[in-house]
Scaffold this active site. Structure first.
Site, short mmCIF file in Angstrom:
data_model
loop_
_atom_site.label_atom_id
_atom_site.label_comp_id
_atom_site.label_asym_id
_atom_site.label_seq_id
_atom_site.Cartn_x
_atom_site.Cartn_y
_atom_site.Cartn_z
N HIS A 264 12.90 25.74 22.51
CA HIS A 264 12.66 27.09 22.04
C HIS A 264 12.70 28.13 23.15
O HIS A 264 13.12 29.27 22.91
CB HIS A 264 11.32 27.14 21.28
N ASP B 240 9.07 27.03 11.31
CA ASP B 240 7.92 26.44 12.02
C ASP B 240 7.23 27.45 12.92
O ASP B 240 6.15 27.18 13.45
CB ASP B 240 8.36 25.22 12.83
N ASP C 238 17.13 32.66 0.58
CA ASP C 238 18.34 32.18 1.23
C ASP C 238 18.82 33.20 2.26
O ASP C 238 18.93 34.39 1.94
CB ASP C 238 19.43 31.95 0.17
N ALA C 239 19.09 32.75 3.46
CA ALA C 239 19.45 33.66 4.54
C ALA C 239 20.75 34.41 4.24
O ALA C 239 20.86 35.61 4.49
CB ALA C 239 19.59 32.90 5.86
N ASP D 279 18.34 29.89 13.88
CA ASP D 279 17.77 28.57 14.14
C ASP D 279 17.82 27.71 12.89
O ASP D 279 16.81 27.18 12.43
CB ASP D 279 16.32 28.73 14.62
#
Length: 503
Positions: free
Chosen positions: A268, A292, A346-347, A364
């Site tokens: 990250h 996350d 949904d992106a 990501d």
């Protein structure tokens, strides 16, 4: 009354038959990836087996049709009901024969399901019904049952019950059909008491399986992951499993490792800081995926950041990492920061529907292991991202491994260039994954590696950051075509690249 019950039986057995097919396909796609291949191959095997079963049904003597129908229902109930649990356990503890077990189970279930409708039609024929009525009534309810389960399975059964409980439930319905058919036609079948007892035993066993399916899942996942499972759930989108061994927590999505708490900081930090540290004026950040909150944690280290929008498909993912104490400690409460807006959708759809501009974009997404994910790595979606990127900003994309999956990595680079962006590929070593790749991109054609990092880091420093952009001789740049939406070659490259590694 008997005719009505038989028609209701057709509705139920059709629902269960398609249900077993959907459970097997979904489980195969969870465990093996490439959902289109898994669904296509399972459906093909199942339909072929149904054809064989329909052909074999003609050899059943006329005076045994009703009895054989009851026997077939019990076999379907038993084999179909335990199929998901058996496959999961085989995969977890005996990975090698999983595909053999999958297709053998699908074939056996399809074989018996293929016998059901011909046998029911012959029962109606014995009752002197007209042929046109037999065909219209049986097939109508057969198709209605298939429609019902095709809607209920993805919207209710899979996300609420999970695949194992759903499989046991379908088995209980088949056993129920066998039991009530035996009772209703008790004067026409031989040894009705024995058949009713068998059906009751199967019904009871499947009920126990339904009751203890959670324990079976935990035991199977213990064999699959090795470590203690501290959280597991099936969402409408994926299977989430979190494990712990001493101080190491790991997240798996559909059986694929997403991070280890021991070294996720390497991933990250490498994802965020080479780009964001070069934009000291950045105020607005967009994160696509990353539910996350770990990439978000790194972004929020910059005091100048005023607002972050995080778009992740699965509310269960962001909810888990907002509630679970050890996971919240890992992301340092990033998802609860007042500067953050979390959007669960949904992106690709969100990119189409909004026009906000961001100084830095973090992409990501999980690896492009299937066509649903491969779509997010395509030229049209990257075009959408450029509409949200400031003229002087940068975006960064996690891009699989340039060492283990070089064709995939350089195809992503080519796709970003096809979308009109300049690119700066780089890579970092993450012990849990090996050498992992990222691609920094922007509308601007200049990028200079930051001479200093303005925030605290555990892995990166100015020297390490410069070294990220150096590729050794055994990781050469490859000339690859971009990933276009209509063909999605990236998914094929990804599968072929990693298949070589596994071998």
């Amino acid at each position: 009354m008997r005719d009505r019950v038989l028609i209701l039986s057709v509705l139920i057995v059709a629902s269960c038959g398609l249900g077993y097919e959907l459970v097997s396909s979904a489980l195969a796609s969870y465990l093996l990836g490439d959902s289109i291949l898994q669904f296509s191959s399972v459906i093909g095997c199942y339909l072929f087996a149904m054809g064989v079963g329909s052909w074999l049904s003609k050899y059943i003597p006329e005076d045994q049709v009703l009895e054989r129908f009851i026997d077939v229902e019990l076999l379907v109930a038993l084999i179909g009901g335990v199929s998901a649990a058996a496959l999961f356990i085989v995969y977890a503890w005996m990975a090698a024969p999983f595909r053999t077990a999958l297709y053998a189970g699908v074939f056996l279930i399809g074989l018996m399901v293929g016998m059901e409708i011909p046998l029911v039609m012959r029962v109606f024929n014995q009752r002197k019904a007209e042929f046109r009525d037999i065909v219209s009534r049986v097939l109508t309810f057969d198709y209605l049952g298939a429609l019902a389960v095709s809607l209920v399975f993805p919207l209710l059964l899979a996300p609420r019950l999970g695949l194992l409980r759903t499989s046991f439930l379908f088995g209980m319905l088949n056993a129920g059909v066998a039991l009530w058919t035996t009772w209703l036609f008790r004067s026409e079948v031989r040894r009705p008491g024995t058949r009713a007892l068998r059906a009751s035993i199967v019904l009871g066993l499947l009920g126990l399986g339904l009751l203890y399916s959670g324990h079976m899942t935990t035991w199977a996942e213990k064999g699959l992951y090795g470590d203690d499972v501290i959280h597991a759930e099936t969402t409408p989108y994926q299977r989430l499993v979190v494990t712990r061994w001493h101080d190491d927590m790991r997240l798996y999505i559909n059986g694929n490792l997403q991070f280890s708490s021991r070294d996720e900081h390497r991933y990250h930090e490498s994802l965020v800081h080479p780009g964001l540290a070069a934009l000291p004026w950045a105020r607005r950040v967009l994160i696509l995926g990353g539910g996350d909150g770990l990439a978000l944690r790194e972004v929020l280290k910059y005091p100048g950041i005023e607002h972050v929008t995080l778009v992740d498909l699965d509310p269960s993912m962001t909810g888990l990492f907002s509630r679970s104490e050890p996971l919240v400690a890992l992301n340092q409460g990033a998802l609860k920061d007042p500067r953050v807006t979390v959007i669960n959708t949904d992106a690709g759809r969100w990119l189409e529907e909004h026009n906000d501009i961001y100084d830095f974009i973090v992409v990501d997404f999980p690896d492009p292991s299937n066509f649903g994910l491969g779509r997010l790595y395509s030229v049209p979606v990257y075009h959408l991202m450029t509409r949200h990127l400031a003229e002087k900003g940068y975006m960064v994309v996690q891009s699989t491994s340039p060492y283990f999956a070089p064709r995939s990595f350089w195809s992503i680079d080519a796709t970003l260039k096809e979308a009109g962006l300049h690119t700066w590929p780089y890579h970092a070593y993450v012990p849990s994954f090996g050498d992992w790749g990222f691609i920094l991109a922007g509308k601007r054609d200049d990028y200079t590696v930051p001479e200093r990092l303005p925030v605290a880091t555990r892995y990166l420093d100015p020297t390490t950051t410069r070294e990220l952009f150096h590729f050794p001789a055994d990781m050469p740049r490859l000339a690859m075509p971009p990933n276009r939406l209509n063909e999605q070659s990236l998914v094929r490259y990804f599968d072929e690249d990693w298949r070589k590694v596994i071998r």
